[in-house]
Design an enzyme around this catalytic site. Structure first.
Site, short mmCIF file in Angstrom:
data_model
loop_
_atom_site.label_atom_id
_atom_site.label_comp_id
_atom_site.label_asym_id
_atom_site.label_seq_id
_atom_site.Cartn_x
_atom_site.Cartn_y
_atom_site.Cartn_z
N ASN A 71 33.52 -26.86 31.66
CA ASN A 71 33.04 -27.70 32.75
C ASN A 71 32.65 -29.09 32.25
OD1 ASN A 71 33.34 -25.49 34.44
ND2 ASN A 71 31.20 -24.86 34.30
N GLU A 172 39.33 -25.38 34.94
CA GLU A 172 38.87 -24.72 36.18
C GLU A 172 38.90 -25.65 37.38
OE1 GLU A 172 35.18 -22.56 35.44
OE2 GLU A 172 36.24 -21.10 34.21
N GLU A 291 39.50 -18.57 28.31
CA GLU A 291 38.07 -18.22 28.35
C GLU A 291 37.96 -16.74 28.69
OE1 GLU A 291 35.24 -20.61 30.49
OE2 GLU A 291 36.39 -22.44 30.12
O1 AHR Z 1 32.24 -21.01 29.02
C1 AHR Z 1 31.25 -21.42 29.90
C2 AHR Z 1 31.82 -22.03 31.18
O2 AHR Z 1 32.48 -21.04 31.91
C3 AHR Z 1 32.87 -23.09 30.99
O3 AHR Z 1 32.35 -24.35 30.82
C4 AHR Z 1 33.64 -23.03 32.28
O4 AHR Z 1 34.98 -23.42 32.14
C5 AHR Z 1 33.47 -21.60 32.74
O5 AHR Z 1 33.07 -21.53 34.06
#
Ligand code: AHR
Length: 497
Positions: A71, A172, A291
């Site tokens: 994010n 995202e 992720e």
């Molecule tokens: O990894 C933590 C957060 O999770 C990241 O910043 C985001 O891409 C996801 O929502």
């Protein structure tokens, strides 16, 4: 309970790309400040990089690290993080409501990556910014010299290009929480144009387009189809993200969550292949699960965190023994899909939802989830065998029929060795594992058994007890081919011809 696994030499799921064991360092919480970078720490080197942390990262052997977000990246100006440190601006990071001093920037990350022996996966900001900045960032990083931005990099002390091969096209972008959130149409067009532009610079760059933030997004899987309708021919990977939690303290469901990961991956593969068919394309889209992890322990505490400070203690999940079992199952899921999932990033690496934990000014230690990742990274690089497993199962309301054994076999053609990762999901019974390798010529012998086991499913490693949950060598030496694995354990079984 008996568990028989049949494998044949000819039947493989694919060869594992080592980048399946990648990870992620986001400018978030204490991942960087107080994690990988801490100028005043006694273990830090001349660049302020913590050598104790670097040693653990090297031990994990992480071939690729995603940076700088997450994010965070969606309101990050890369130009703020280059040049003399004293002239870099302090900014507000809107994603995590923190102060960003930009002292650990592009060059510091590249030096750190070289020192720990990893390749970067650099992510573009496609939230507040777009094509122009992406193109300029690539020029700054990768052009040898003779242009304004490549000469600026040289002036900043990096004469050689960084040669960054792997790039993420935003983060995202389907999520309403994302700064600069977009519709699938908006993002698909942008991703396509950015991809086209940076491939004009260098067609060998590898590009990852954003898939859905998780399987529960209302736009999943339409998002994937629309984005690929626009960008299929110019991107190389589609991303997946997924975090797992156990708020209900329901271990049977928690241990079954790798079935959720399996079905997420398989659905995305279907969408990719559908778009391929629509386009009459010859190209196969690969996946980048950039992720994944367990994440829920810190959610409540994070609501109390003071905003607008440098390195707030955010997302500091302290992982239990049970979480390590789940991470073992999730690794098996990624390996099972190695024909399509080529890259994956455990989110994250240090302090924030991470296998490595530090105290600012103090020691670094391994969390419970460190161990299944360590062994998968060490012994999971080979050919995944397509096995048939005979074992009992249980019914789970969320995930359906779940086998008690989550097994994965990796064959190493150079040595002939076969390594098996097995999680026993049974809460009371041991599994008597029998490996039927009649599909291989010659006989195989089990020569090593390493297990992660603990009486308390909520046991953790912390600063005072860093070795509460550690792997045990159950035996070493040739002892036959049937082995018992205890209830609720993660195991590595190694066989040689
Ligand atoms: O990894 C933590 C957060 O999770 C990241 O910043 C985001 O891409 C996801 O929502």
């Amino acid at each position: 309970m008996k568990c028989t696994i049949h494998a044949a030499r000819q039947f493989t799921r694919g060869t594992v790309d080592p980048r399946l064991f990648g990870s992620f360092v986001e400018q978030l919480g204490r991942a960087v400040y107080g994690g990988v970078y801490e100028v005043d720490h006694p273990a830090s080197d001349e660049e302020g990089l913590r050598t104790d942390v670097m040693n653990l990262v090297r031990e994990l052997d992480v071939p690729v690290v995603r940076f700088p977000g997450g994010n965070y990246v969606s309101n990050f100006n890369w130009e703020d993080s280059i040049g003399p440190k004293e002239s870099r601006p302090t900014r507000l990071d809107l994603a995590w409501k923190a102060l960003d001093p930009n002292q650990f920037g592009l060059q510091e990350f590249m030096h750190w990556a070289r020192k720990v022996g990893t390749e970067p996966m650099m992510v573009f900001n496609l939230g507040t910014r777009g094509l122009a900045e992406a193109r300029e960032l690539v020029e700054y990083c990768n052009h040898p010299g003779g242009s304004y931005l490549s000469d600026l990099r040289k002036q900043h002390g990096s004469p050689e290009p960084y040669a960054i091969k792997l790039w993420g096209l935003g983060n995202e972008m389907d999520g309403p929480w994302q700064v600069g959130h977009k519709t699938a149409e908006e993002y698909g067009r942008l991703a396509c144009e950015v991809a086209k532009a940076v491939k004009l610079f260098d067609p060998s760059l590898e590009l990852v387009a954003c898939g859905s933030s998780n399987v529960f997004m209302p736009t999943f899987p339409q998002w994937e189809e629309t984005v690929l309708d626009h960008a299929y021919e110019v991107v190389d990977y589609l991303s997946l993200h997924m975090y797992f939690r156990n708020d209900e303290k329901d271990i049977a469901t928690f241990l079954a969550c790798s079935a959720g990961m399996d079905s997420f991956i398989e659905t995305v593969v279907h969408v990719c292949d559908y778009v391929k068919a629509k386009k009459r394309s010859k190209k196969t889209m690969y996946l980048c699960f950039d992720e994944w992890n367990v994440w829920f322990h810190s959610l409540q505490k994070d609501k109390e965190q003071k905003p607008w400070i440098v390195g707030p203690a955010l997302l500091e999940d302290v992982y239990t023994f049970e979480d390590a079992l789940v991470v073992g199952c999730l690794l098996n899921s990624l390996l099972r899909h190695c024909d399509r999932v080529k890259i994956a990033c455990l989110a994250q690496l240090v302090n924030t939802i991470a296998p490595i934990m530090t105290e600012t000014g103090g020691p670094a230690w391994r969390q419970t989830i460190y161990w299944p990742f360590y062994y998968a990274s060490k012994y999971g690089r080979g050919e995944v065998l397509d096995c048939r497993v005979e074992v009992g199962s249980y019914e789970n309301a969320q995930y359906g029929t779940i086998p008690y054994a989550d097994t994965l076999l990796v064959h190493h053609p150079d040595t002939g060795e076969i390594d098996m990762f097995v999680v026993n999901r049974h809460q009371q019974q041991a599994l008597a594992i029998e490996l039927d390798l009649s599909g291989f010529s010659g006989s195989y012998t089990l020569f090593e058994h390493i297990a992660l086991e603990h009486q308390d499913q909520y046991a953790v490693n912390d600063k005072l007890h860093p070795d509460e949950v550690v792997p045990k060598q159950i035996f070493h030496g040739d002892i036959g081919s049937i082995v018992e694995v205890a209830p609720l354990t993660w195991n590595l079984l190694r066989f040689h011809p």
